[in-house]
Design a protein around this motif. Structure first.
Motif, PDB file in Angstrom:
ATOM      1  N   GLU A  54      24.386  52.124   2.732  1.00 12.57           N
ATOM      2  CA  GLU A  54      23.536  51.246   1.919  1.00 12.57           C
ATOM      3  C   GLU A  54      24.215  49.921   1.597  1.00 12.57           C
ATOM      4  O   GLU A  54      23.555  48.965   1.176  1.00 12.57           O
ATOM      5  CB  GLU A  54      23.138  51.952   0.616  1.00 12.57           C
ATOM      6  N   LEU A  55      25.526  49.846   1.801  1.00 11.49           N
ATOM      7  CA  LEU A  55      26.233  48.585   1.570  1.00 11.49           C
ATOM      8  C   LEU A  55      25.699  47.473   2.471  1.00 11.49           C
ATOM      9  O   LEU A  55      25.663  46.308   2.072  1.00 11.49           O
ATOM     10  CB  LEU A  55      27.740  48.769   1.806  1.00 11.49           C
ATOM     11  N   LEU A  56      25.303  47.838   3.677  1.00  9.54           N
ATOM     12  CA  LEU A  56      24.776  46.837   4.602  1.00  9.54           C
ATOM     13  C   LEU A  56      23.482  46.238   4.065  1.00  9.54           C
ATOM     14  O   LEU A  56      23.258  45.027   4.163  1.00  9.54           O
ATOM     15  CB  LEU A  56      24.537  47.457   5.980  1.00  9.54           C
ATOM     16  N   GLU A  57      22.657  47.075   3.463  1.00  5.88           N
ATOM     17  CA  GLU A  57      21.397  46.587   2.880  1.00  5.88           C
ATOM     18  C   GLU A  57      21.672  45.712   1.663  1.00  5.88           C
ATOM     19  O   GLU A  57      20.970  44.732   1.409  1.00  5.88           O
ATOM     20  CB  GLU A  57      20.514  47.761   2.480  1.00  5.88           C
ATOM     21  N   TRP A  58      22.722  46.051   0.915  1.00  3.76           N
ATOM     22  CA  TRP A  58      23.068  45.283  -0.290  1.00  3.76           C
ATOM     23  C   TRP A  58      23.746  43.964   0.042  1.00  3.76           C
ATOM     24  O   TRP A  58      23.489  42.946  -0.610  1.00  3.76           O
ATOM     25  CB  TRP A  58      24.009  46.106  -1.168  1.00  3.76           C
ATOM     26  N   GLY A  59      24.603  43.953   1.074  1.00  4.54           N
ATOM     27  CA  GLY A  59      25.428  42.770   1.281  1.00  4.54           C
ATOM     28  C   GLY A  59      25.288  42.084   2.621  1.00  4.54           C
ATOM     29  O   GLY A  59      26.004  41.122   2.907  1.00  4.54           O
ATOM     30  N   GLY A  60      24.377  42.549   3.481  1.00  2.66           N
ATOM     31  CA  GLY A  60      24.211  41.918   4.780  1.00  2.66           C
ATOM     32  C   GLY A  60      23.542  40.556   4.675  1.00  2.66           C
ATOM     33  O   GLY A  60      22.949  40.204   3.651  1.00  2.66           O
ATOM     34  N   VAL A 124      25.727  30.162   7.071  1.00  2.00           N
ATOM     35  CA  VAL A 124      24.763  29.130   6.667  1.00  2.00           C
ATOM     36  C   VAL A 124      24.121  28.508   7.900  1.00  2.00           C
ATOM     37  O   VAL A 124      22.892  28.311   7.959  1.00  2.00           O
ATOM     38  CB  VAL A 124      25.449  28.059   5.805  1.00  2.00           C
ATOM     39  N   LEU A 125      24.940  28.176   8.906  1.00  4.07           N
ATOM     40  CA  LEU A 125      24.413  27.582  10.132  1.00  4.07           C
ATOM     41  C   LEU A 125      23.469  28.529  10.854  1.00  4.07           C
ATOM     42  O   LEU A 125      22.443  28.104  11.409  1.00  4.07           O
ATOM     43  CB  LEU A 125      25.570  27.197  11.057  1.00  4.07           C
ATOM     44  N   THR A 126      23.812  29.821  10.850  1.00  4.16           N
ATOM     45  CA  THR A 126      22.953  30.803  11.503  1.00  4.16           C
ATOM     46  C   THR A 126      21.597  30.870  10.824  1.00  4.16           C
ATOM     47  O   THR A 126      20.549  30.899  11.489  1.00  4.16           O
ATOM     48  CB  THR A 126      23.618  32.191  11.487  1.00  4.16           C
ATOM     49  N   LEU A 127      21.599  30.902   9.501  1.00  2.11           N
ATOM     50  CA  LEU A 127      20.331  30.942   8.772  1.00  2.11           C
ATOM     51  C   LEU A 127      19.528  29.663   8.990  1.00  2.11           C
ATOM     52  O   LEU A 127      18.296  29.698   9.091  1.00  2.11           O
ATOM     53  CB  LEU A 127      20.599  31.142   7.279  1.00  2.11           C
ATOM     54  N   TRP A 128      20.234  28.550   9.077  1.00  2.00           N
ATOM     55  CA  TRP A 128      19.565  27.254   9.250  1.00  2.00           C
ATOM     56  C   TRP A 128      18.974  27.118  10.650  1.00  2.00           C
ATOM     57  O   TRP A 128      17.878  26.570  10.824  1.00  2.00           O
ATOM     58  CB  TRP A 128      20.556  26.136   8.981  1.00  2.00           C
ATOM     59  N   THR A 129      19.685  27.622  11.664  1.00  2.00           N
ATOM     60  CA  THR A 129      19.240  27.429  13.048  1.00  2.00           C
ATOM     61  C   THR A 129      18.307  28.522  13.540  1.00  2.00           C
ATOM     62  O   THR A 129      17.325  28.241  14.237  1.00  2.00           O
ATOM     63  CB  THR A 129      20.446  27.340  13.993  1.00  2.00           C
ATOM     64  N   THR A 130      18.592  29.779  13.206  1.00  2.00           N
ATOM     65  CA  THR A 130      17.794  30.885  13.743  1.00  2.00           C
ATOM     66  C   THR A 130      17.192  31.780  12.673  1.00  2.00           C
ATOM     67  O   THR A 130      16.231  32.496  12.939  1.00  2.00           O
ATOM     68  CB  THR A 130      18.639  31.769  14.688  1.00  2.00           C
ATOM     69  N   GLY A 131      17.772  31.779  11.466  1.00  2.00           N
ATOM     70  CA  GLY A 131      17.300  32.662  10.411  1.00  2.00           C
ATOM     71  C   GLY A 131      17.605  34.121  10.678  1.00  2.00           C
ATOM     72  O   GLY A 131      17.033  35.009  10.041  1.00  2.00           O
ATOM     73  N   GLN A 132      18.514  34.387  11.600  1.00  2.00           N
ATOM     74  CA  GLN A 132      18.807  35.760  12.021  1.00  2.00           C
ATOM     75  C   GLN A 132      19.603  36.513  10.969  1.00  2.00           C
ATOM     76  O   GLN A 132      20.581  36.017  10.434  1.00  2.00           O
ATOM     77  CB  GLN A 132      19.581  35.737  13.342  1.00  2.00           C
ATOM     78  N   SER A 133      19.174  37.730  10.666  1.00  2.00           N
ATOM     79  CA  SER A 133      19.898  38.587   9.736  1.00  2.00           C
ATOM     80  C   SER A 133      21.009  39.318  10.475  1.00  2.00           C
ATOM     81  O   SER A 133      21.017  39.402  11.700  1.00  2.00           O
ATOM     82  CB  SER A 133      18.947  39.596   9.083  1.00  2.00           C
ATOM     83  N   GLY A 134      21.954  39.863   9.701  1.00  2.00           N
ATOM     84  CA  GLY A 134      23.020  40.623  10.335  1.00  2.00           C
ATOM     85  C   GLY A 134      24.249  40.681   9.465  1.00  2.00           C
ATOM     86  O   GLY A 134      24.242  40.334   8.284  1.00  2.00           O
ATOM     87  N   ALA A 135      25.348  41.141  10.056  1.00  2.00           N
ATOM     88  CA  ALA A 135      26.630  41.243   9.362  1.00  2.00           C
ATOM     89  C   ALA A 135      27.716  41.421  10.403  1.00  2.00           C
ATOM     90  O   ALA A 135      27.462  41.849  11.533  1.00  2.00           O
ATOM     91  CB  ALA A 135      26.625  42.415   8.375  1.00  2.00           C
ATOM     92  N   GLY A 136      28.949  41.083  10.002  1.00  2.00           N
ATOM     93  CA  GLY A 136      30.081  41.235  10.909  1.00  2.00           C
ATOM     94  C   GLY A 136      31.057  40.093  10.745  1.00  2.00           C
ATOM     95  O   GLY A 136      30.699  39.008  10.270  1.00  2.00           O
ATOM     96  N   ASN A 137      32.297  40.337  11.147  1.00  2.00           N
ATOM     97  CA  ASN A 137      33.335  39.316  11.005  1.00  2.00           C
ATOM     98  C   ASN A 137      33.559  38.501  12.275  1.00  2.00           C
ATOM     99  O   ASN A 137      34.443  37.645  12.317  1.00  2.00           O
ATOM    100  CB  ASN A 137      34.667  39.970  10.610  1.00  2.00           C
TER     101      ASN A 137
END
Length: 206
Positions: A54-60, A124-137
């Motif tokens: 559930e951490l992914l849902e909280w912090g992704g 920020v750039l990802t959200l601005w350009t594609t709006g794609q959700s996700g997580a990872g380093n």
């Protein structure tokens, strides 16, 4: 993810590592700051996979949630993973190799700052350009790798040992940008940050 993007990501890692190797005067050894940074990323990622999905849902990275004011996701998504075990092992391995190779180039506050600031801005750039959700380093790692490759290659220009790897890195970056892969803007950001470090004469070993 397209085949072109996968190849470009591998080329980015391999060429960046090749450039960093030029700065080594001895076998690389882990530094405490690098180990700590790796643990800061690895521990939440493994906790998420093993016990608390559930951490992914909280912090992704979620565009609608961030737009609603949950700004912490821009940072917490760097220490969580959306690629399952394979993606987690891959991301943590790439981070470990990168941190090991930059030990003599960048450590301490500069390393942590480039990784964290680069990761947040890449989100920020990802959200601005594609709006794609996700997580990872992976984006933060590639941003750090590109930035440190610039600090090594810049003083050597146009030395033969870094010219070809740098050219390949540029081609791989352009391929990621053209294919719309989220890692493209992250690498571009890293190149810009690395150039900024060099131009301002900031120490990268403090």
């Amino acid at each position: 993810m397209s085949v072109v993007a996968v190849v470009a990501i591998w080329v980015t890692y391999l060429t960046g590592w090749t450039v960093l190797r030029q700065s080594l005067t001895r076998l690389p050894r882990p530094r405490w700051g690098a180990v700590l940074l790796w643990c800061v990323v690895a521990v939440p990622s493994l906790v998420q996979l093993l016990w608390a999905p559930e951490l992914l849902e909280w912090g992704g990275r979620d565009a609608s949630a961030i737009a609603s004011g949950e700004w912490w996701r821009l940072a917490t998504s760097i220490v969580l993973q959306d690629g399952g075990w394979f993606g987690t092992v891959f991301n943590l391995s790439m981070l470990a190799v990168t941190l090991l190779l930059i030990g003599d180039v960048c450590r301490g506050l500069t390393c942590v700052s480039v990784f964290l600031v680069g990761g947040v801005l890449a989100n920020v750039l990802t959200l601005w350009t594609t709006g794609q959700s996700g997580a990872g380093n992976s984006m933060a790692t590639m941003c750090l790798l590109a930035a440190m490759a610039v600090t090594v290659a810049w003083p050597r220009r146009p030395a033969r040992e870094v010219l070809v790897p740098c050219a390949l890195l540029v081609v791989a970056t352009l391929s990621l940008v053209v294919t719309g892969d989220e890692h493209g803007p992250a690498v571009v950001l890293g190149l810009v940050m690395g150039a900024g470090l060099v131009r301002r004469g900031l120490p990268v070993d403090g």
